[in-house]
Design an enzyme around this catalytic site. Structure first.
Site, PDB file in Angstrom:
ATOM      1  N   LYS A 171     -17.642 -35.315 -33.542  1.00  0.00           N
ATOM      2  CA  LYS A 171     -18.403 -34.169 -33.521  1.00  0.00           C
ATOM      3  C   LYS A 171     -18.021 -33.626 -35.109  1.00  0.00           C
ATOM      4  O   LYS A 171     -16.962 -33.867 -35.565  1.00  0.00           O
ATOM      5  CB  LYS A 171     -18.029 -33.060 -32.427  1.00  0.00           C
ATOM      6  CG  LYS A 171     -16.737 -32.789 -32.477  1.00  0.00           C
ATOM      7  CD  LYS A 171     -16.692 -31.935 -31.107  1.00  0.00           C
ATOM      8  CE  LYS A 171     -15.145 -31.366 -30.933  1.00  0.00           C
ATOM      9  NZ  LYS A 171     -15.030 -31.073 -29.584  1.00  0.00           N
ATOM     10  N   ARG A 188     -16.915 -22.552 -19.590  1.00  0.00           N
ATOM     11  CA  ARG A 188     -17.667 -22.530 -20.789  1.00  0.00           C
ATOM     12  C   ARG A 188     -18.987 -23.101 -20.455  1.00  0.00           C
ATOM     13  O   ARG A 188     -19.801 -22.352 -19.958  1.00  0.00           O
ATOM     14  CB  ARG A 188     -16.872 -23.273 -21.919  1.00  0.00           C
ATOM     15  CG  ARG A 188     -16.663 -22.399 -23.275  1.00  0.00           C
ATOM     16  CD  ARG A 188     -15.762 -23.166 -24.201  1.00  0.00           C
ATOM     17  NE  ARG A 188     -15.834 -24.786 -24.305  1.00  0.00           N
ATOM     18  CZ  ARG A 188     -15.400 -25.466 -25.271  1.00  0.00           C
ATOM     19  NH1 ARG A 188     -14.511 -24.770 -25.997  1.00  0.00           N
ATOM     20  NH2 ARG A 188     -15.497 -26.778 -25.265  1.00  0.00           N
ATOM     21  N   HIS A 227     -14.169 -30.749 -19.135  1.00  0.00           N
ATOM     22  CA  HIS A 227     -13.217 -30.630 -20.445  1.00  0.00           C
ATOM     23  C   HIS A 227     -12.024 -29.493 -20.032  1.00  0.00           C
ATOM     24  O   HIS A 227     -12.208 -28.773 -18.982  1.00  0.00           O
ATOM     25  CB  HIS A 227     -13.825 -29.940 -21.394  1.00  0.00           C
ATOM     26  CG  HIS A 227     -13.414 -29.957 -22.551  1.00  0.00           C
ATOM     27  ND1 HIS A 227     -12.687 -30.950 -23.186  1.00  0.00           N
ATOM     28  CD2 HIS A 227     -13.472 -28.896 -23.910  1.00  0.00           C
ATOM     29  CE1 HIS A 227     -12.382 -30.621 -24.544  1.00  0.00           C
ATOM     30  NE2 HIS A 227     -12.632 -29.595 -24.671  1.00  0.00           N
ATOM     31  N   ARG A 246     -11.008 -39.158 -23.829  1.00  0.00           N
ATOM     32  CA  ARG A 246     -12.291 -38.520 -24.908  1.00  0.00           C
ATOM     33  C   ARG A 246     -11.376 -38.026 -26.118  1.00  0.00           C
ATOM     34  O   ARG A 246     -11.543 -36.601 -26.252  1.00  0.00           O
ATOM     35  CB  ARG A 246     -12.975 -37.547 -24.183  1.00  0.00           C
ATOM     36  CG  ARG A 246     -14.720 -37.896 -24.433  1.00  0.00           C
ATOM     37  CD  ARG A 246     -15.234 -36.801 -23.584  1.00  0.00           C
ATOM     38  NE  ARG A 246     -14.898 -35.686 -23.442  1.00  0.00           N
ATOM     39  CZ  ARG A 246     -14.466 -35.026 -22.446  1.00  0.00           C
ATOM     40  NH1 ARG A 246     -14.656 -35.711 -20.928  1.00  0.00           N
ATOM     41  NH2 ARG A 246     -14.013 -33.954 -22.123  1.00  0.00           N
ATOM     42  N   TYR A 270      -5.641 -12.484 -59.576  1.00  0.00           N
ATOM     43  CA  TYR A 270      -6.077 -11.219 -59.516  1.00  0.00           C
ATOM     44  C   TYR A 270      -5.198 -10.603 -58.802  1.00  0.00           C
ATOM     45  O   TYR A 270      -4.401 -10.897 -57.846  1.00  0.00           O
ATOM     46  CB  TYR A 270      -7.048 -11.413 -58.269  1.00  0.00           C
ATOM     47  CG  TYR A 270      -8.422 -11.983 -59.011  1.00  0.00           C
ATOM     48  CD1 TYR A 270      -9.036 -11.582 -60.481  1.00  0.00           C
ATOM     49  CD2 TYR A 270      -9.090 -13.000 -58.419  1.00  0.00           C
ATOM     50  CE1 TYR A 270     -10.312 -12.016 -60.800  1.00  0.00           C
ATOM     51  CE2 TYR A 270     -10.200 -13.749 -58.935  1.00  0.00           C
ATOM     52  CZ  TYR A 270     -10.827 -13.145 -60.034  1.00  0.00           C
ATOM     53  OH  TYR A 270     -12.018 -13.647 -60.544  1.00  0.00           O
ATOM     54  N   CYS A 325      -8.224 -17.993 -55.445  1.00  0.00           N
ATOM     55  CA  CYS A 325      -9.247 -17.519 -56.010  1.00  0.00           C
ATOM     56  C   CYS A 325     -10.449 -18.326 -55.351  1.00  0.00           C
ATOM     57  O   CYS A 325     -10.227 -19.319 -54.499  1.00  0.00           O
ATOM     58  CB  CYS A 325      -9.403 -17.392 -57.328  1.00  0.00           C
ATOM     59  SG  CYS A 325      -7.934 -16.652 -58.175  1.00  0.00           S
ATOM     60  N   MET A 326     -11.857 -17.995 -55.631  1.00  0.00           N
ATOM     61  CA  MET A 326     -12.629 -19.033 -55.222  1.00  0.00           C
ATOM     62  C   MET A 326     -12.818 -20.177 -55.649  1.00  0.00           C
ATOM     63  O   MET A 326     -12.699 -21.089 -54.675  1.00  0.00           O
ATOM     64  CB  MET A 326     -14.166 -18.199 -55.575  1.00  0.00           C
ATOM     65  CG  MET A 326     -15.386 -18.852 -54.985  1.00  0.00           C
ATOM     66  SD  MET A 326     -16.673 -18.349 -55.613  1.00  0.00           S
ATOM     67  CE  MET A 326     -16.712 -16.552 -54.875  1.00  0.00           C
ATOM     68  N   ASP A 327     -12.162 -20.627 -56.711  1.00  0.00           N
ATOM     69  CA  ASP A 327     -12.505 -21.786 -57.418  1.00  0.00           C
ATOM     70  C   ASP A 327     -10.875 -22.337 -57.885  1.00  0.00           C
ATOM     71  O   ASP A 327     -11.159 -23.698 -58.482  1.00  0.00           O
ATOM     72  CB  ASP A 327     -13.234 -21.914 -58.610  1.00  0.00           C
ATOM     73  CG  ASP A 327     -14.272 -20.979 -58.426  1.00  0.00           C
ATOM     74  OD1 ASP A 327     -15.140 -21.368 -57.710  1.00  0.00           O
ATOM     75  OD2 ASP A 327     -14.657 -20.039 -59.327  1.00  0.00           O
TER      76      ASP A 327
HETATM   77  C1  PLP Z   1     -14.034 -31.563 -29.065  1.00  0.00           C
HETATM   78  C2  PLP Z   1     -13.927 -32.204 -27.589  1.00  0.00           C
HETATM   79  C3  PLP Z   1     -12.858 -33.236 -27.266  1.00  0.00           C
HETATM   80  C4  PLP Z   1     -11.925 -33.614 -28.182  1.00  0.00           C
HETATM   81  O1  PLP Z   1     -10.998 -32.654 -28.180  1.00  0.00           O
HETATM   82  P1  PLP Z   1      -9.606 -32.565 -28.863  1.00  0.00           P
HETATM   83  O2  PLP Z   1      -8.689 -31.756 -28.645  1.00  0.00           O
HETATM   84  O3  PLP Z   1      -9.844 -32.854 -30.409  1.00  0.00           O
HETATM   85  O4  PLP Z   1      -9.069 -34.190 -28.335  1.00  0.00           O
HETATM   86  C5  PLP Z   1     -13.183 -33.811 -25.934  1.00  0.00           C
HETATM   87  N1  PLP Z   1     -14.126 -33.374 -25.028  1.00  0.00           N
HETATM   88  C6  PLP Z   1     -15.211 -32.491 -25.364  1.00  0.00           C
HETATM   89  C7  PLP Z   1     -15.865 -32.290 -24.334  1.00  0.00           C
HETATM   90  C8  PLP Z   1     -14.925 -31.819 -26.564  1.00  0.00           C
HETATM   91  O5  PLP Z   1     -15.654 -30.862 -26.878  1.00  0.00           O
END
Ligand code: PLP
Length: 371
Positions: free
Chosen positions: A31, A129, A161, A217, A260, A307-309
């Site tokens: 992701k 969530r 999760h 995952r 700055y 700074c920004m850059d």
């Molecule tokens: C982002 C995410 C993961 C991976 O999590 P990590 O802590 O980066 O291993 C696994 N499952 C779900 C649903 C996530 O959103």
């Protein structure tokens, strides 16, 4: 300035995760453009190293991976009820469903196409969530049963999760495991058996083999950053190096202020180097005066405001002979390099946010792999 992404490090990290996963498969989470490492490149390297599936947040991210030629199973899991399920089904993307209205929308898209949608149910075991709460699960299962029955949907997985996986011994993990088992049992009571179940993120994949189920995952560990830095680096190798070339070197006299606000004043005659990377590029301004770069074979203290850059580092008498064009490493994985983890510790955040930082003008290049 640029980020280099070492695909051999990605492969190394996937192999470590696969060892921990034992019989469970590895889904690599790509992701947010692969945690800013390049989703397609990371996916190819990870699959070549033994990962079996890919995970994304949105339908768009998943469909883009298909367009890049990736044929492995891809699951996307944070979907609005009006997401583009037609595109997802057409591209053969597995859709993570977290609510009844979403399942209805997926079914409508499948019927419109005359194709079967592949669905995984995301259940809420305690993160509170986005998953399906236990109270809403029976009505989702009733609809899913009808959709499986008439061939509109293939039921692939149940997943959830974890909320406290970075505290491996916390009882919340055991509670979530038990609730997960209860969800699976409820599905079976409705005559719905998932092909697989998955629960573990990086932290759990590396510390809680009892939470591996059929697939783990991981995200952050794939990129070589520890999900539990205070516990271990787990032998992972950071894949991202953030670096920039010195724009100029100049002398600053004692008593002169730099950048700055003149927050840094030279207490001696010194030499400074100007690095053209700033907060617009992912160097957080709150790091001002609180980090160092690898330049000329040593750590060089950053001085004054970011700074920004651009920002400035102190070279002292510049014994190393740093000149314009030399490369400064802001963070990376080699010995001596500052680590993304150091920035995270200094800023009171997590390494995930640091590697997601470099953007805009930063050019990304991939190294290694079998490209
Ligand atoms: C982002 C995410 C993961 C991976 O999590 P990590 O802590 O980066 O291993 C696994 N499952 C779900 C649903 C996530 O959103």
């Amino acid at each position: 300035m640029e980020i280099l992404v070492d695909l051999d490090a990605i492969a190394h990290n996937v192999r470590i995760l696969a060892e921990h996963a034992a019989d469970a498969a590895v889904m690599v989470v790509v992701k947010a453009d692969g945690y800013n490492h390049g989703a397609a490149e990371v996916a190819r390297a990870a699959l070549a190293a033994g990962a079996r599936e890919l995970g994304t947040t949105t339908v768009d991210e998943a469909v883009r991976l298909r367009a890049e030629g990736l044929t492995a199973p891809i699951l996307c899991w944070l979907n609005t009820s009006d997401a583009d399920y037609v595109s997802a089904i057409t591209a053969g993307i597995e859709i993570g469903v977290s609510a009844l209205v979403q399942l209805e929308a997926v079914a409508a898209a499948a019927r419109q196409l005359g194709r079967t949608a592949t669905v995984s149910l995301k259940v809420d075991t305690g993160l509170n969530r986005n998953g399906i709460p236990a109270t809403e699960f029976p009505e989702v299962l009733d609809l899913l049963g009808r959709l499986v029955g008439d061939g509109t949907v293939r039921f692939r997985a149940i997943f959830s999760h974890l909320a406290l996986a970075d505290l491996p011994q916390h009882p919340a993990n055991d509670m979530q495991r038990q609730r997960f088992l209860d969800f699976i049992a409820t599905a079976k009571e409705h005559g719905l058996e998932p092909e697989l179940a998955h629960l573990a993120n990086s932290a759990a994949a590396l510390t809680r083999p009892d939470l591996a189920f059929d697939m783990v995952r991981p995200g952050i560990a794939v990129y070589g950053l520890s999900p539990i830095p205070e516990l271990s680096d787990f032998g992972l190798r950071p894949a991202m190096t953030f670096r920039a070339r010195v724009l100029r070197v100049k002398r600053v006299a004692a008593g002169e202020g730099v950048s700055y606000g003149h927050q840094w004043i030279a207490d001696r005659d010194t030499t400074v180097a100007l690095i053209p990377a700033g907060y617009a590029d992912g160097v957080p301004r709150p790091l001002s005066g609180r980090f160092s770069v690898w330049l000329g074979g040593a750590r060089r203290t950053q001085i004054g405001r970011v700074c920004m850059d651009q920002f400035v580092v102190d070279l002292g008498e510049n014994e190393a002979g740093v000149v314009a064009g030399d490369t400064a490493v802001l963070f990376g994985g080699e010995p001596g390099h500052p680590r993304a983890q150091e920035w995270a510790d200094t800023l009171g955040t997590i390494n995930y946010e640091i590697v997601c930082g470099p953007r805009g003008r930063v050019v990304r290049t991939h190294l290694g792999g079998d490209r």
